[in-house]
Design a protein around this motif. Structure first.
Motif, mmCIF file in Angstrom:
data_model
loop_
_atom_site.group_PDB
_atom_site.id
_atom_site.type_symbol
_atom_site.label_atom_id
_atom_site.label_comp_id
_atom_site.label_asym_id
_atom_site.label_seq_id
_atom_site.Cartn_x
_atom_site.Cartn_y
_atom_site.Cartn_z
ATOM 1 N N ALA A 23 0.793 -1.085 -0.040
ATOM 2 C CA ALA A 23 -0.082 0.278 -0.008
ATOM 3 C C ALA A 23 0.803 1.291 0.135
ATOM 4 N N LEU A 24 1.942 1.108 0.657
ATOM 5 C CA LEU A 24 2.924 2.333 0.845
ATOM 6 C C LEU A 24 3.531 2.583 -0.661
ATOM 7 N N VAL A 25 3.503 1.675 -1.537
ATOM 8 C CA VAL A 25 4.013 1.929 -2.911
ATOM 9 C C VAL A 25 2.784 2.599 -3.821
ATOM 10 N N ALA A 26 1.517 2.040 -3.271
ATOM 11 C CA ALA A 26 0.277 2.342 -4.253
ATOM 12 C C ALA A 26 -0.116 3.901 -3.865
ATOM 13 N N ILE A 27 0.318 4.238 -2.766
ATOM 14 C CA ILE A 27 -0.276 5.685 -2.256
ATOM 15 C C ILE A 27 0.581 6.795 -3.294
ATOM 16 N N GLY A 28 1.801 6.304 -3.549
ATOM 17 C CA GLY A 28 2.648 7.198 -4.616
ATOM 18 C C GLY A 28 1.789 7.311 -5.812
ATOM 19 N N PHE A 29 1.271 6.176 -6.210
ATOM 20 C CA PHE A 29 0.403 6.307 -7.468
ATOM 21 C C PHE A 29 -0.731 7.143 -7.270
ATOM 22 N N VAL A 30 -1.600 6.833 -6.389
ATOM 23 C CA VAL A 30 -2.727 7.537 -5.978
ATOM 24 C C VAL A 30 -2.664 9.089 -6.109
ATOM 25 N N LEU A 31 -1.494 9.525 -5.180
ATOM 26 C CA LEU A 31 -1.468 10.930 -5.150
ATOM 27 C C LEU A 31 -1.312 11.549 -6.346
ATOM 28 N N ILE A 32 -0.881 11.079 -7.481
ATOM 29 C CA ILE A 32 -0.597 11.628 -8.750
ATOM 30 C C ILE A 32 -1.832 11.701 -9.542
ATOM 31 N N TYR A 33 -2.353 10.336 -9.549
ATOM 32 C CA TYR A 33 -3.520 9.956 -10.618
ATOM 33 C C TYR A 33 -4.777 11.001 -9.814
ATOM 34 N N LYS A 34 -4.927 11.298 -8.587
ATOM 35 C CA LYS A 34 -5.995 11.726 -8.318
ATOM 36 C C LYS A 34 -6.101 13.316 -8.598
ATOM 37 N N THR A 35 -4.762 13.829 -8.879
ATOM 38 C CA THR A 35 -4.844 15.246 -9.364
ATOM 39 C C THR A 35 -4.582 15.413 -10.882
ATOM 40 N N SER A 36 -3.985 14.574 -11.359
ATOM 41 C CA SER A 36 -3.563 14.755 -12.724
ATOM 42 C C SER A 36 -3.924 13.608 -13.793
ATOM 43 N N GLY A 37 -4.797 12.647 -13.195
ATOM 44 C CA GLY A 37 -5.033 11.546 -13.975
ATOM 45 C C GLY A 37 -3.885 10.614 -14.564
ATOM 46 N N VAL A 38 -2.740 10.854 -14.170
ATOM 47 C CA VAL A 38 -1.420 10.338 -14.982
ATOM 48 C C VAL A 38 -1.421 8.953 -14.037
ATOM 49 N N LEU A 39 -1.033 8.113 -14.534
ATOM 50 C CA LEU A 39 -0.387 6.647 -14.062
ATOM 51 C C LEU A 39 0.875 6.748 -13.955
ATOM 52 N N PRO A 89 4.400 20.259 -19.634
ATOM 53 C CA PRO A 89 4.422 20.485 -21.177
ATOM 54 C C PRO A 89 3.431 19.393 -21.798
ATOM 55 N N LEU A 90 3.042 18.240 -21.288
ATOM 56 C CA LEU A 90 1.988 17.415 -21.806
ATOM 57 C C LEU A 90 0.611 17.545 -21.207
ATOM 58 N N VAL A 91 0.384 18.458 -20.508
ATOM 59 C CA VAL A 91 -1.009 18.918 -20.051
ATOM 60 C C VAL A 91 -2.101 18.650 -21.189
ATOM 61 N N ASN A 92 -3.248 17.905 -20.862
ATOM 62 C CA ASN A 92 -4.170 17.973 -21.897
ATOM 63 C C ASN A 92 -3.700 16.729 -23.178
ATOM 64 N N GLN A 93 -2.692 16.224 -23.017
ATOM 65 C CA GLN A 93 -2.496 15.184 -23.850
ATOM 66 C C GLN A 93 -3.287 13.884 -23.437
ATOM 67 N N PRO A 94 -3.510 12.865 -24.372
ATOM 68 C CA PRO A 94 -4.086 11.645 -24.150
ATOM 69 C C PRO A 94 -3.362 10.909 -23.085
ATOM 70 N N PRO A 95 -4.104 10.106 -22.359
ATOM 71 C CA PRO A 95 -3.487 9.283 -21.176
ATOM 72 C C PRO A 95 -2.479 8.616 -21.499
ATOM 73 N N ILE A 96 -2.682 7.985 -22.847
ATOM 74 C CA ILE A 96 -1.536 6.926 -23.043
ATOM 75 C C ILE A 96 -0.026 7.501 -23.557
ATOM 76 N N THR A 97 -0.254 9.036 -23.831
ATOM 77 C CA THR A 97 0.969 9.748 -23.977
ATOM 78 C C THR A 97 1.702 10.043 -22.681
ATOM 79 N N LEU A 98 0.754 10.370 -21.748
ATOM 80 C CA LEU A 98 1.317 10.645 -20.252
ATOM 81 C C LEU A 98 1.933 9.393 -19.549
ATOM 82 N N PHE A 99 1.240 8.198 -19.911
ATOM 83 C CA PHE A 99 1.741 6.929 -19.342
ATOM 84 C C PHE A 99 2.987 6.708 -19.932
ATOM 85 N N MET A 100 3.213 6.780 -21.399
ATOM 86 C CA MET A 100 4.562 6.569 -21.998
ATOM 87 C C MET A 100 5.525 7.474 -21.414
ATOM 88 N N ALA A 101 5.201 8.626 -21.309
ATOM 89 C CA ALA A 101 6.074 9.727 -20.767
ATOM 90 C C ALA A 101 6.690 9.306 -19.439
#
Length: 297
Positions: A23-39, A89-101
């Motif tokens: 869960a400790l590792v997962a929380i780092g994911f959640v913090l980012i995903y909640k605010t920006s939708g980035v995995l 710089p990648l704000v509003n790009q498709p989710p797959i673009t952000l994931f690959m970044a």
């Protein structure tokens, strides 16, 4: 208490304590995903970089408190640099673009760690005795108890931060409705920067605990794979879900390994959580605690 019951409790408790680490590792994911939708697939590399930086500074003669403070500053800068140089710089790009970044960022961070600190394996001793403690005939790992306590303190600090500070309240507003938050004058870039810094701090705590358990080596970045079933089960946008799902995954995979492993073969602990996550995806794609997306025609 019978030996069978004591053994069952030991397996469950050991699994729950391991789940706290997931869960400790997962929380780092959640913090980012909640605010920006980035995995943020770079979270595992950040865990590695934090552990490697800390242990390398200690081996070079820096006192543990000073090494922790220096690594904390480094991880805050890493989080801020990733947000400013790559994600903004990648704000509003498709989710797959952000994931690959973020996938590219993961390799860049691992390469930077290799250039800065080398590739050798390091032993990380946090001074926590790992001799088991006995509670009513049940043996529990001392290290796992301390790790769970540290994770609990971190979650409590994050909870207080998000509920009592202006930045924390702004974070919650952005997580609930980014457009409404922007409409009332909240500065989204500042919130994103704060969240990436917080993600770096979480990576430091996770890196120290996982590094003390597994050793500080480049395979430590693969701990991110342990967080993925937790995210699927708990929901990508729920900190509480990450904690509960981590406990579920930890206990379930230990029980499966002990009681199902002898029947269907060893190694079940490595893949059982993924089977459970896949099964849940088929009936509840948002996870147990995630918010379901609503589309209006």
């Amino acid at each position: 208490m019978s030996p069978d019951v004591s053994f069952f409790i030991e397996v469950v408790v050991g699994g729950l304590l391991s789940g706290v680490m997931y869960a400790l590792v997962a929380i780092g994911f959640v913090l980012i995903y909640k605010t920006s939708g980035v995995l943020n697939f770079a979270q595992g590399a950040m865990v590695l970089f934090a552990a490697l930086t800390f242990v390398s500074l200690v081996e070079r003669g820096l006192l543990v408190p000073a090494a922790f403070a220096a690594t904390l500053a480094v991880m805050a800068l890493v989080g801020l640099a990733v947000e400013r140089a790559v994600l903004r710089p990648l704000v509003n790009q498709p989710p797959i673009t952000l994931f690959m970044a973020t996938l590219g960022v993961a390799y860049v961070i691992e390469g930077a760690a290799q250039l800065a600190w080398g590739t050798q394996v390091h032993a990380l001793d946090l001074g926590i005795d790992d001799t088991p403690l006995e509670f009513g005939g049940v043996l529990v790992s001392r290290f796992d108890l301390v790790a769970a306590a540290i994770a609990g303190v971190l979650v409590a600090v994050l909870t207080l931060f998000f509920h009592t500070t202006r930045t924390g309240l702004a974070f919650r507003a952005v997580a609930d409705d980014p457009l409404a938050a922007l409409g009332i004058g909240l500065r989204l870039p500042r919130i994103w920067s704060a969240v990436w810094i917080a993600s770096g701090v979480v990576a430091l705590v996770a890196g120290l605990l996982w590094g003390a358990r597994l050793g500080v080596q480049f395979s430590l970045s693969l701990v991110v794979l342990k967080a993925l079933p937790v995210l699927v089960l708990g929901g990508f946008d729920s900190i509480a879900g990450a904690i509960v799902a981590g406990l579920i995954v930890g206990a379930a995979e230990k029980l499966a390994e002990v009681y199902l492993g002898p029947v269907i073969g060893g190694g079940i602990e490595g893949w059982f959580a993924y089977v459970a996550a896949l099964a849940l995806l088929l009936v509840r794609p948002a996870g147990l605690f995630g918010r379901r997306s609503v589309e209006r025609a």
